[in-house]
Design a protein around this motif. Structure first.
Motif, PDB file in Angstrom:
ATOM      1  N   LEU A 189      -3.945   8.965  15.937  1.00 43.10           N
ATOM      2  CA  LEU A 189      -3.452  10.445  15.449  1.00 43.10           C
ATOM      3  C   LEU A 189      -1.993  10.556  15.850  1.00 43.10           C
ATOM      4  CD1 LEU A 189      -6.402  12.437  16.191  1.00 43.10           C
ATOM      5  CD2 LEU A 189      -6.013  11.568  14.268  1.00 43.10           C
ATOM      6  N   LEU A 196      -4.559  18.334  16.210  1.00 37.70           N
ATOM      7  CA  LEU A 196      -5.181  17.331  15.226  1.00 37.70           C
ATOM      8  C   LEU A 196      -6.700  17.002  15.910  1.00 37.70           C
ATOM      9  CD1 LEU A 196      -2.712  14.663  13.937  1.00 37.70           C
ATOM     10  CD2 LEU A 196      -3.639  16.556  12.725  1.00 37.70           C
ATOM     11  N   ILE A 197      -7.014  17.090  17.115  1.00 38.05           N
ATOM     12  CA  ILE A 197      -8.331  16.833  17.606  1.00 38.05           C
ATOM     13  C   ILE A 197      -9.030  18.175  17.204  1.00 38.05           C
ATOM     14  CG2 ILE A 197      -9.438  16.942  19.844  1.00 38.05           C
ATOM     15  CD1 ILE A 197      -7.715  14.744  20.897  1.00 38.05           C
ATOM     16  N   LYS A 199      -8.215  20.304  15.015  1.00 34.25           N
ATOM     17  CA  LYS A 199      -8.815  20.343  13.477  1.00 34.25           C
ATOM     18  C   LYS A 199      -9.804  19.464  13.082  1.00 34.25           C
ATOM     19  CE  LYS A 199      -6.725  18.969   8.897  1.00 34.25           C
ATOM     20  NZ  LYS A 199      -5.645  18.141   8.450  1.00 34.25           N
ATOM     21  N   TYR A 200      -9.994  18.288  13.493  1.00 30.71           N
ATOM     22  CA  TYR A 200     -10.937  17.425  13.181  1.00 30.71           C
ATOM     23  C   TYR A 200     -12.424  17.777  13.985  1.00 30.71           C
ATOM     24  CZ  TYR A 200      -7.679  14.361  10.996  1.00 30.71           C
ATOM     25  OH  TYR A 200      -6.836  13.674  10.188  1.00 30.71           O
ATOM     26  N   ARG A 202     -13.564  20.747  14.465  1.00 36.23           N
ATOM     27  CA  ARG A 202     -14.335  21.487  13.742  1.00 36.23           C
ATOM     28  C   ARG A 202     -15.428  21.078  12.871  1.00 36.23           C
ATOM     29  NH1 ARG A 202      -9.001  25.308  12.211  1.00 36.23           N
ATOM     30  NH2 ARG A 202      -8.133  25.347  14.342  1.00 36.23           N
ATOM     31  N   ALA A 203     -15.344  19.904  12.273  1.00 36.65           N
ATOM     32  CA  ALA A 203     -16.142  19.384  11.545  1.00 36.65           C
ATOM     33  C   ALA A 203     -17.234  18.267  12.255  1.00 36.65           C
ATOM     34  CB  ALA A 203     -15.585  18.604  10.309  1.00 36.65           C
ATOM     35  N   GLY A 204     -17.024  18.545  13.405  1.00 34.09           N
ATOM     36  CA  GLY A 204     -17.899  17.316  14.280  1.00 34.09           C
ATOM     37  C   GLY A 204     -19.019  17.847  15.036  1.00 34.09           C
ATOM     38  N   GLU A 246     -12.521   5.731  12.570  1.00 32.32           N
ATOM     39  CA  GLU A 246     -12.775   6.117  11.191  1.00 32.32           C
ATOM     40  C   GLU A 246     -13.857   6.741  10.734  1.00 32.32           C
ATOM     41  OE1 GLU A 246     -11.632   4.411   6.821  1.00 32.32           O
ATOM     42  OE2 GLU A 246     -11.244   3.074   8.499  1.00 32.32           O
ATOM     43  N   LEU A 249     -14.531   9.931  13.265  1.00 31.51           N
ATOM     44  CA  LEU A 249     -13.655  10.647  13.934  1.00 31.51           C
ATOM     45  C   LEU A 249     -13.937  12.164  14.528  1.00 31.51           C
ATOM     46  CD1 LEU A 249     -10.282  10.749  14.691  1.00 31.51           C
ATOM     47  CD2 LEU A 249      -9.972  11.316  12.460  1.00 31.51           C
ATOM     48  N   ALA A 250     -14.630  13.028  13.508  1.00 35.33           N
ATOM     49  CA  ALA A 250     -14.837  14.436  13.756  1.00 35.33           C
ATOM     50  C   ALA A 250     -15.739  14.512  14.908  1.00 35.33           C
ATOM     51  CB  ALA A 250     -15.684  14.938  12.785  1.00 35.33           C
ATOM     52  N   CYS A 253     -13.665  13.575  18.181  1.00 40.27           N
ATOM     53  CA  CYS A 253     -12.809  14.693  18.682  1.00 40.27           C
ATOM     54  C   CYS A 253     -13.614  15.703  19.135  1.00 40.27           C
ATOM     55  CB  CYS A 253     -12.005  15.120  17.438  1.00 40.27           C
ATOM     56  SG  CYS A 253     -10.665  13.889  16.849  1.00 40.27           S
TER      57      CYS A 253
END
Length: 348
Positions: A189, A196-197, A199-200, A202-204, A246, A249-250, A253
């Motif tokens: 990243l 950014l960690i 950010k990602y 939140r979807a993980g 890839e 990633l979510a 993080c």
């Protein structure tokens, strides 16, 4: 008589100026530096040059904004000039930070103080992060505990009064912010990677991958072992699947963030239980992390503790927190002369 202070912050790569009057922030301007993105981190020489370019327009903007406060009779440059002539003191960040960056702010503050014939106030950057919790309502009551988390520092501070602060726990090696940024770099990243960690994440799924929690006695922290564990984890899994990062990633993080946050809050919880203090704060750049803010709030609700978090603009480096600290130093008559020098490292 009103007390008006102009404060300057230049410890790293943000140039900031703020005006405070009688403990109320009238303005807080910040100029960020994007030049470092291509290098993957802050380049000290480039940072100090950018401060020299930014400091005059940032101070002008802060003065002009403050001059618009209720009660002002004029606006624009004339009002800013009138306000500058009426300030009671100039404050600056003395330590810690990048020495070249600190020198820009310190020398400018000294010049202003000398030309205006007003006192000079030197502020410790980490103390100011703690007192960012006093800028807006609701404010914590003394005594309170503050978890101060940034790219260079991780501390638990016992706050008995605005100028009586004691570090009761700190990192033994790396800071939490560095753990975020180094993990982001391992994931490929761009800089700055910590946000950014967040950010990602939140979807993980934060429970997808398990990372170790260091067993450090007392209230101290350690993040070097966690960084090593993340490195080995990524090396092993990408060897088996080159697209592992890839494709996951979510979750990666979220799992990294979950572990860093748990390390931080488990120590803060231990500090609260040990001291019996139920007023808890967080501060510093990492306190802008959404995962930390949410978990911190939930912990407070669980244990019936009162929790306080600064607004986002007061989490990262800013002059408002320097101004708030300077306000209390002014009341205490804590001034320095023109021989005061900035220093890259300084104990409280």
């Amino acid at each position: 008589m009103s007390i008006t202070i102009l404060a300057i912050e230049s410890s790293c790569d943000e140039t900031s100026a703020a005006v405070i009057r009688d403990g109320a922030i009238l303005s807080n301007f910040i100029a960020n530096q994007t030049v470092h993105e291509q290098y993957g981190g802050v380049v000290p020489e480039l940072a100090s040059r950018a401060h020299m370019q930014n400091i005059v327009p940032v101070i002008q903007a802060a003065l002009q904004k403050a001059a618009l406060a209720p009660g002002s009779e004029s606006t624009g440059e004339a009002a800013a000039h009138m306000l500058l002539q009426s300030v009671n003191a100039i404050a600056f960040t003395q330590a810690p930070g990048l020495i070249g960056s600190l020198l820009v702010g310190a020398q400018f503050a000294k010049s202003l103080a000398l030309s205006l014939n007003v006192p000079l106030i030197a502020v410790h950057h980490m103390q100011a992060h703690v007192l960012a919790n006093l800028i807006e309502d609701p404010k914590p009551e003394f005594p309170f505990l503050c978890l101060t988390v940034s790219g260079g520092h991780t501390q638990i501070v016992l706050c008995e009064s605005p100028l009586s602060l004691k570090v009761i726990g700190e990192t033994m090696d790396d800071a939490a912010g560095e753990a975020f940024d180094k993990s982001a770099k391992l994931l490929g990243l761009p800089y700055p990677g910590g946000p950014l960690i967040d950010k990602y994440a939140r979807a993980g799924n934060p429970n997808r991958f398990k990372f170790p929690e260091p067993q450090i006695p007392g209230l101290n922290f350690s993040f070097s072992g966690l960084k090593t564990a993340i490195l080995y984890f990524l090396q092993e899994n990408t060897a088996a699947n080159p697209r592992f990062v890839e494709e996951n990633l979510a979750d990666i993080c979220a799992s990294i963030q979950h572990r860093i946050v748990s390390i931080l809050l488990n120590k803060l919880k231990a500090a609260a239980l040990t001291t019996g203090i139920d007023q808890l704060c967080i501060a510093g750049g990492v306190s802008a992390n959404s995962g930390l803010r949410q978990a911190f709030t939930e912990m407070g609700e669980k244990y019936k503790w009162k929790t306080f978090i600064p607004a986002f603009q007061y989490c990262t480096d800013n002059a408002a927190m320097i101004a708030m600290t300077a306000h209390y130093k002014y009341l205490a008559g804590d001034f320095v002369d023109l021989s005061a020098s900035p220093t890259a490292r300084a104990e409280w």
